[in-house]
Each structure stands twice: as C-alpha cells, then as structure tokens.
Design an enzyme around this catalytic site. Structure first.
Site, PDB file in Angstrom:
ATOM      1  N   HIS A  38       3.663  -3.137  -3.969  1.00 40.39           N
ATOM      2  CA  HIS A  38       3.723  -2.091  -3.921  1.00 40.39           C
ATOM      3  C   HIS A  38       4.082  -1.440  -5.555  1.00 40.39           C
ATOM      4  O   HIS A  38       3.240  -0.667  -4.988  1.00 40.39           O
ATOM      5  CB  HIS A  38       5.246  -1.319  -3.456  1.00 40.39           C
ATOM      6  CG  HIS A  38       5.387  -0.507  -3.358  1.00 40.39           C
ATOM      7  ND1 HIS A  38       4.715   0.348  -1.614  1.00 40.39           N
ATOM      8  CD2 HIS A  38       5.901   0.984  -3.799  1.00 40.39           C
ATOM      9  CE1 HIS A  38       4.760   1.197  -1.310  1.00 40.39           C
ATOM     10  NE2 HIS A  38       5.316   1.926  -2.764  1.00 40.39           N
ATOM     11  N   ARG A  81      -4.957  -5.135  12.215  1.00 40.92           N
ATOM     12  CA  ARG A  81      -5.842  -4.868  11.138  1.00 40.92           C
ATOM     13  C   ARG A  81      -6.876  -6.000  11.205  1.00 40.92           C
ATOM     14  O   ARG A  81      -6.948  -7.194  11.842  1.00 40.92           O
ATOM     15  CB  ARG A  81      -5.432  -4.798   9.908  1.00 40.92           C
ATOM     16  CG  ARG A  81      -4.712  -5.717   9.605  1.00 40.92           C
ATOM     17  CD  ARG A  81      -3.756  -5.180   8.238  1.00 40.92           C
ATOM     18  NE  ARG A  81      -3.678  -5.376   7.569  1.00 40.92           N
ATOM     19  CZ  ARG A  81      -3.294  -4.378   5.785  1.00 40.92           C
ATOM     20  NH1 ARG A  81      -2.043  -5.321   5.552  1.00 40.92           N
ATOM     21  NH2 ARG A  81      -3.770  -4.172   4.703  1.00 40.92           N
ATOM     22  N   ARG A  82      -8.094  -6.060  10.495  1.00 38.79           N
ATOM     23  CA  ARG A  82      -8.165  -6.879  10.104  1.00 38.79           C
ATOM     24  C   ARG A  82      -9.776  -7.624  11.172  1.00 38.79           C
ATOM     25  O   ARG A  82      -9.202  -9.167  10.812  1.00 38.79           O
ATOM     26  CB  ARG A  82      -7.545  -7.959   8.647  1.00 38.79           C
ATOM     27  CG  ARG A  82      -6.916  -6.582   7.679  1.00 38.79           C
ATOM     28  CD  ARG A  82      -6.814  -8.115   7.015  1.00 38.79           C
ATOM     29  NE  ARG A  82      -5.923  -7.231   5.221  1.00 38.79           N
ATOM     30  CZ  ARG A  82      -5.377  -7.851   4.681  1.00 38.79           C
ATOM     31  NH1 ARG A  82      -4.273  -9.100   5.164  1.00 38.79           N
ATOM     32  NH2 ARG A  82      -5.188  -8.062   3.273  1.00 38.79           N
ATOM     33  N   TYR A 112       1.515   2.484  -7.040  1.00 35.91           N
ATOM     34  CA  TYR A 112       1.342   3.614  -7.816  1.00 35.91           C
ATOM     35  C   TYR A 112       1.018   3.835  -9.784  1.00 35.91           C
ATOM     36  O   TYR A 112       1.056   4.501 -10.132  1.00 35.91           O
ATOM     37  CB  TYR A 112       3.350   3.710  -8.386  1.00 35.91           C
ATOM     38  CG  TYR A 112       4.385   3.875  -7.718  1.00 35.91           C
ATOM     39  CD1 TYR A 112       4.191   4.767  -6.063  1.00 35.91           C
ATOM     40  CD2 TYR A 112       4.465   2.991  -6.516  1.00 35.91           C
ATOM     41  CE1 TYR A 112       4.913   4.848  -4.930  1.00 35.91           C
ATOM     42  CE2 TYR A 112       6.184   2.811  -5.463  1.00 35.91           C
ATOM     43  CZ  TYR A 112       5.941   4.532  -4.745  1.00 35.91           C
ATOM     44  OH  TYR A 112       6.329   4.535  -3.550  1.00 35.91           O
ATOM     45  N   HIS A 116      -3.930   4.093   6.975  1.00 35.43           N
ATOM     46  CA  HIS A 116      -3.112   5.137   5.781  1.00 35.43           C
ATOM     47  C   HIS A 116      -3.253   4.671   4.314  1.00 35.43           C
ATOM     48  O   HIS A 116      -3.418   4.962   3.794  1.00 35.43           O
ATOM     49  CB  HIS A 116      -2.057   4.210   5.926  1.00 35.43           C
ATOM     50  CG  HIS A 116      -0.530   4.043   4.886  1.00 35.43           C
ATOM     51  ND1 HIS A 116      -0.104   5.633   4.661  1.00 35.43           N
ATOM     52  CD2 HIS A 116       0.002   3.388   3.757  1.00 35.43           C
ATOM     53  CE1 HIS A 116       0.964   4.815   4.059  1.00 35.43           C
ATOM     54  NE2 HIS A 116       0.772   3.677   3.154  1.00 35.43           N
ATOM     55  N   PHE A 117      -3.426   3.284   3.915  1.00 36.55           N
ATOM     56  CA  PHE A 117      -3.810   3.402   2.617  1.00 36.55           C
ATOM     57  C   PHE A 117      -5.427   3.710   2.352  1.00 36.55           C
ATOM     58  O   PHE A 117      -5.422   3.847   1.428  1.00 36.55           O
ATOM     59  CB  PHE A 117      -3.162   1.516   2.517  1.00 36.55           C
ATOM     60  CG  PHE A 117      -4.596   0.845   2.522  1.00 36.55           C
ATOM     61  CD1 PHE A 117      -5.256   0.976   2.391  1.00 36.55           C
ATOM     62  CD2 PHE A 117      -3.446  -0.201   3.071  1.00 36.55           C
ATOM     63  CE1 PHE A 117      -6.646  -0.294   2.678  1.00 36.55           C
ATOM     64  CE2 PHE A 117      -4.778  -1.659   3.910  1.00 36.55           C
ATOM     65  CZ  PHE A 117      -5.801  -1.438   3.254  1.00 36.55           C
ATOM     66  N   HIS A 118      -6.249   4.144   3.231  1.00 39.28           N
ATOM     67  CA  HIS A 118      -7.525   4.734   3.179  1.00 39.28           C
ATOM     68  C   HIS A 118      -6.979   6.465   2.914  1.00 39.28           C
ATOM     69  O   HIS A 118      -7.578   6.470   1.840  1.00 39.28           O
ATOM     70  CB  HIS A 118      -8.189   4.729   3.803  1.00 39.28           C
ATOM     71  CG  HIS A 118      -9.581   3.471   4.105  1.00 39.28           C
ATOM     72  ND1 HIS A 118      -9.017   2.122   3.978  1.00 39.28           N
ATOM     73  CD2 HIS A 118     -10.817   3.305   2.767  1.00 39.28           C
ATOM     74  CE1 HIS A 118      -9.868   1.014   4.464  1.00 39.28           C
ATOM     75  NE2 HIS A 118     -10.690   1.534   3.542  1.00 39.28           N
TER      76      HIS A 118
END
Lengths: 51, 557, 160
Positions: free
Chosen positions: B232, B446-447, B236, B383-385
C-alpha cells in the site's frame, strides 16, 4: 498551529476561489452519496457476511 | 548536449554541473519509458485477447504471462525509474546544486537496470508467470525475485544519494526551509524506505532462499502480511511525485501560483506518517488475520483520505487563481480559461479528474463491508488504472513533455501527437475503467483469460462490457504509442534549442523561507515508525509465534 | 507557529473531516452493533495432509441440529471439491474452506460471500441466502494457467 484569518491576508489575488469551493463541495456530496449508495443498495441487500 | 537545469552563475560554489545530473536523469527516465513501451504492448495483447480475436499466439499461458509482464514493468519498473529520474532533476533544480556521490548514483542505476533485465528475462521466457503480486506458494525462477530485489537495492542507493544531497544543502543553508519540490521528493523517499523493509524481508527471508531450494516451505500468510505492508505505501511512492508535479510544475505552466505552500507540506508530512500502517485493508478477506487488526487499519486508511482531499482543493484553487488572472469571472468559466492545449497541463487536469473517481473507489475498497462486494473482482483493475494508471502514469507522461526538452536541450517534436495523447488516454481509460467497475460490481473476477465460465448465464451478462474494456484498451495503446513516438522523435530528431530552466511555481502569498516544523523530517519519520509498530509489530510477532504450516512451491503455469 | 489557511480551504478541511468521520462512524456501527466483520477466522491446517485431515475428510453439506448448515469444501488447481453445493434459503450457512496447493479465492457471484483460501489456513464465514436459485462460484485469486476455468455451482433451495 493557529490560523490568522483576521489579519486580512487571506485575500489572495483578485477574488476568492469560489469556483474551487463549488467543485470540491460537489465532489464531497457525490463521494458521500456514492459510498452510501453502494453500501445501502448493493452490499446490504446481498446479505451481510459475519465471520 | 547543451542542457542546463539551472542558470546559476558559475562563481557560486560548488558550481552546478547541470549536464552531469541531466544525463543521470535522462538515463533513468529512458529506462522508464522503454519499460512503459513493452508494458503497453503487453496490454495491447490483453485487449485483443479480451476482444476474443483468435490470434495464432492467443493462449491462457500467454495471457497470464502478459498480465505479469504488464504489471511488473508498469507498476514496478516504469514508476520506479521515472521517479528516480525525476528526483535527480528536482534535487538539482530546486536545491540548485549537483547531486552528491554521482558515481554511487550511477552504480545504483546500473544495479536497478541489471535487476530489471533479470526479472524481465524470467517473465518473458515463461519462468515467472506469478503476476506482480507474486503470492507464494506460486513459485517463480530465482532470477525474478533476485532481479526485483536488485531494483529495490538500486532505488535505495538513489534514496541515499538524494538524502545526502539534501543534508549537504541544509548544511549550507542553515535555518532555510526545504524548497517544496525537494520536500515532496523527500517525503517520497521516506515513504519508500519504510515500505521496502517489508518486501525486502519477504524476498530475503522467504522467497529467494525458497526459490533456490535452500528452504523447503514458506508461510503464505506471512508473505501476504509483508507484501501488503509494502504494497500500500508503494501506492504513495507512486502518487507523491505526481502530487509534487501538480503542486510545483503544472500550476506554474498554467500561469498560476501555488495557493498554499504550507498546506502542501501538511499533505506530504501526513503521507509520511500514515502511508504504511494501513496495508491490511488489502487483506480484509484473508483468513488468519484477526478482525480487530483489520478494523484498526481501516481507521488509519480513512485518515489518509484527508491529505488527498486537501490536495484536491489546493491544486484546483491554484489553477482557478491562474485562470481568474486571465479574466474569468463566473463560478465555472475559469475551468475553460485553463491552457487545455498544453500537454503537461491537460495531462495533469485529466489525471486529477480520473483520480477523483479513483479516490472514491478507494474508499469503497477500504471499507471492509463494501470490499466484500468488489474484492478481487474486475472493479479492482478498474480502480487502480485510475490511480496508478492515470493519476500517476498520465501525470508522468505529461511531465516528460516538459522535462525531457529541458534535460536534453532539444525541442519537443511531433507536438500535435503530444497534444492529442492525454485526451486519448482519458477516453480509453473512461471506457476501460467504467466497464471494469461495473463488471466488478456484477461479480466478474479480475485477471481471467476467459470470462465465459462454460456458458454460465450470469457470466453472459459481463460480455458486452468486457468488449467495451477491450476497446478502451485499444485507445490506451494508441495513446501510449503517440507518447512513445513523441519521445523518440524528440530524442532522435529534436532541434537544439536555447536552454530552458526547470522552474517551479511560486506561492501566492509571500511565504517565509525559514525552516519550520515540517522540515523536521526525522521527527515525522519517528512518528511514522511508531505507528508502523502499533499497526504491525504484534500481528507479525504473533504470526511468527503461532504454529503454522508452510507450503512447498508450485508452478501451475 | 502561524499558518495562513484561507477561509474556504478551512471550510473544506472541516467538510473533509466530517466526511471521514461519517464513513468511520458507519463502519464502526456495522462492526460493533451489527456484528458485520470480514472473514477473519484463525485456524491452521497442514496443506499437504488436507485429504486425510478429519476436518476435511468428508466434504459437502451437513445440517446441524439448529437447522443451520455447515459446508466443507476444498480448493485446488483448478477446481473446487465438491463442484456442486446445495444449501437451503433463509438459514445460516457456514462455509469452511482450505487449499491443497496455491492460494485461491472463493466468491459466490451476486452475494457478499468472498474470501481468500490460503494453503495452511482454514477460511470460515457465515451468511444467509435469501433468494433460491443457481449461483456461480468462482476462484478470484490467480492460481495458474487454468484459473479462469476454476468454478463451481451453488444451488440455493427454497426452505421446506
């Protein structure tokens, strides 16, 4: 930390960023509504899980 | 090359040999862009596979290999090298001095390059199809683990070089506050040094000896604890350089001044403190982790929403002030007065817009209730794209348009492609991301190579949106290709130009340049470590104490 | 030290704080008052002797004296055992799962039943299915080349 809002130094440039305040306020409202929408209308009806 | 990062007169001591640092920065960013190119090609393969095109090489094995290569090269290699290059350029330009220990810095770069080559070899030859999360007991070739470890070692050397540069600057400028661009990079470095302890422990004590056969089994849950302790704050490590660019570069190019320097520092200091003790929100659905710890991490995770909310205001207000100076008067007309034709500014504005949605999705993931709706579904890649794939990657591409000409002394070529590229990315990402968020809510995992589940009726409903995400992927690949063409054109054929400085935004109000509590980075780091100990010491200790059963390695790929 | 914070920005900071407290309050209420917790069962098992372990030697559904049901299942590359599970609607169903090889996921599409299955550990959670029908169970953690084929069926039968 203290804020010295009374010093009058907050007048930056010509105008206050009222557009920004409107944009972030709208964002905050949508953020809260979206979160509760998924919690109340998708999560809870699907049947909560306990450990 | 006639590059110059700053035009500091030569009589200042020590003289700033800008070309030397520019070469180091360009080398790092060059590797980043090369990795980006390969990773983008891997994404194209996935998009074509998603579209059910029966290409001769299409197979489940190739699909999962391409997911692994895309994830590792984008999320770990592109980001890390770009940030290393950016850090060198920002240290040089904002501190107005050369980075310390240049030979050490170059050796760090080559170690990271060697590691990248080893990991890429293992992945592309099919010996490491374990995805970029590499959860054991899926086992990869040792070169994969050793390679990624070398990338981290290289980044540690880079971190130490920049810290030494900053110490040297501080010695010469007692009582002065650190310039904001450097402050953002230092926050990035501190977050990274704390985070990488976790993945280093996982690699050194578990995965490397296990993959070499020196250790028979590993505890997969301990691996997950260590991985997400790293995983995580890794987010950042990607995000803080993007925020630094938003605050100090994008605002400047848009003709504005930073609305509040102090609040930007509040944001960075909060990230130093809160980045690490939140990783268990990735483990909500794990057995073996008591729910009390998951709740504590939930609370801390929501704390970290605060600095991002603050960033949304400060950066937007800085843009608004810039636009009002050009005559905007209404509540929203200032938005249209911003220089949307400048590829750096449009990249950042579109990145912010996509990140606004990404931040919302993050709050859904971080809530243990709603996480059970979306955990490990297509929602997660949607989300993470938006976060690393847009807030970070789009910002970095936009930054390259501005930075590369300044580092190489060459003009940006194919400017029209550069202008169009951020909008294509935005369009592709909207299609890709909406499709994945919705299919995720519908329960699609996913995946997965194939989403039909032997003709399952419920899976049938996912198909149209899966195709939409593939179309989004094609737009994204076109955008990535435009970016690569602009970069290649600039480096190979860019006209020599007069040297331009790397300049950063001023603040709206005259701010004191005296050192403040925010410059006490050692203390912020101590607070961060205390929180890490509260959040992780007991869970890791008890995991080590409990009688667990390890797993031997498996290679079902 | 003195810090200049514009009045609008200060208003937004308060609003952001309120939003965060609102979410955390809701989550604390869900966890404490409603007892909603993520699957967090702590129980170990040797992944190499799962088939001989008395806890997993017999798999499938067992109805308890109080009418609730316990489902025992094993995840492996690339299948669930049993491949078809029958449970009654409207009664508490407790799932107990483990893996014989790599990490897997266990997700019942259209419900909140979603857990990791980690070798060496037993995953356990309880839920109630309100709507009878056929549900798709998928593995949602990458487990190898056949990951996308790893699925099972859950049949929720109308309670007698």
């Amino acid at each position: 930390m203290t804020s010295d809002l009374d010093s009058g130094r907050e007048h930056r440039g010509e105008e206050h960023p009222r557009g920004t305040l409107a944009v972030v306020a709208l964002y905050g409202v949508l953020f809260v509504l979206g979160w509760f929408a998924i919690y109340l209308f998708i999560y809870l009806p699907r049947g909560p899980v306990t450990r | 090359m006639t590059a110059a990062l700053t035009s500091k007169p030569a009589f200042l001591s020590p003289p700033v040999k800008t070309r030397r640092d520019a070469r180091l920065a360009v080398a790092n960013i060059g590797v980043a862009i090369g990795a980006f190119g390969i990773a983008a090609f891997m994404a194209l393969m996935q998009a074509l596979s998603r579209a059910n095109l029966d290409l001769p090489w299409r197979s489940a094995g190739m699909y999962y290999l391409s997911v692994t290569a895309h994830g590792v090269l984008m999320a770990l290699v592109f980001t890390t090298f770009f940030i290393m290059g950016l850090g060198v350029a920002f240290a040089n330009a904002s501190l107005e001095r050369n980075v310390s220990y240049p030979k050490l810095a170059w050796s760090g770069f080559w170690i990271a390059v060697l590691g990248t080559a080893a990991a890429a070899w293992a992945i592309l030859t099919g010996k490491a199809t374990v995805l970029y999360t590499f959860y054991p007991p899926l086992q990869a070739h040792p070169a994969f683990y050793l390679g990624l470890t070398l990338v981290v070692v290289g980044s540690w050397i880079w971190s130490l070089v920049l810290l030494a540069t900053w110490y040297a600057w501080r010695r010469d400028h007692a009582g002065r506050t650190t310039p904001l661009p450097m402050y953002g990079m230092l926050a990035t470095i501190i977050v990274w040094l704390i985070a990488t302890i976790g993945v280093a422990a996982e690699m050194l004590f578990q995965l490397i000896p296990w993959s070499l056969g020196l250790k028979e089994t590993v505890d997969p849950l301990l691996s997950r604890l260590l991985f997400w302790y790293f995983g995580h704050p890794l987010v950042y490590f990607w995000l803080l350089p993007a925020y630094t660019i938003w605050y100090t570069v994008a605002v400047k190019i848009a003709g504005g001044k930073l609305f509040s320097d102090q609040l930007a520092r509040v944001v960075f200091a909060t990230f130093i403190v809160l980045s690490a003790p939140v990783g268990m929100h990735h483990q909500f659905m794990d057995p073996g982790v008591a729910s009390g710890w998951k709740l504590l991490h939930t609370f801390l995770t929501f704390g970290i929403l605060f600095p991002s909310f603050l960033t949304a205001f400060t950066v937007t207000a800085s843009f608004e002030v810039a636009a009002r100076a050009k005559g905007a008067r209404g509540l929203f007309d200032w938005i249209f007065k911003l220089p949307w034709g400048d590829p750096t500014v449009s990249s950042v504005l579109l990145a912010m817009l996509l990140f606004a949605v990404g931040g919302f999705g993050g709050a859904i993931n971080a809530s243990f209730v709603t996480d059970s709706v979306v955990h490990n579904t297509a929602w997660i890649q949607g989300h993470f794209h938006l976060t690393v794939g847009s807030a970070v990657a789009l910002t970095f591409m936009g930054t390259a348009y501005w930075l590369i000409p300044r580092l190489t002394g060459q003009e940006l070529e194919l400017g029209l492609l550069a202008k169009v590229q951020p909008y294509l990315w935005f369009l592709g990402m909207v299609l890709f991301s909406i499709a994945n968020h919705v299919t995720g809510l519908m329960g699609m995992p996913r995946r997965i190579y194939d989403a039909t589940y032997q003709g399952s009726a419920v899976a049938e409903k996912w198909q149209a949106l899966t195709l939409t995400s593939a179309v989004g992927g094609l737009f994204l690949f076109m955008s990535a290709a435009f970016f690569l063409l602009v970069m290649l054109g600039t480096v190979l054929a860019g006209k020599r130009t007069e040297t331009r400085r790397v300049e950063f935004s001023d603040t709206l109000l005259p701010e004191s340049n005296r050192s403040s509590v925010f410059d006490r980075l050692g203390w912020w780091t101590v607070i961060a470590i205390i929180l890490v100990l509260i959040a992780y010491a007991y869970p890791v200790y008890s995991q080590l104490q409990m009688q667990t059963f390890g797993s031997p390695g498996y290679k079902p790929y | 030290m003195t810090m200049h914070v514009h009045v609008y920005e200060r208003a937004w900071m308060w609003a952001a704080g309120v939003i965060i407290v609102l979410f955390l309050g809701t989550l604390a209420y869900a966890a404490v008052a409603q007892g909603l917790r993520p699957p967090s069962h702590v129980e170990m098992i040797d992944p190499r002797t799962v088939w001989d372990d008395p806890r997993f030697a017999e798999r499938g559904e067992v109805t308890q004296a109080d009418g609730s049901v316990v489902v025992t299942a094993v995840a492996m590359t690339f299948a669930f055992q049993p491949a078809e599970i029958h449970v009654p609607a409207g009664r508490p169903v407790t799932f107990r799962l483990t893996s014989t090889d790599v990490q897997h996921g266990f997700q019942i599409v259209g419900t909140n039943a979603n857990t990791l299955v980690i070798p060496g550990y037993v995953s356990q959670f309880t839920t109630v299915f309100k709507t009878p029908g056929e549900y798709l169970i998928v593995c949602n953690e990458y487990c190898g080349t056949g990951h996308h084929m790893m699925s099972a069926k859950l049949i929720v039968e109308a309670a007698p």
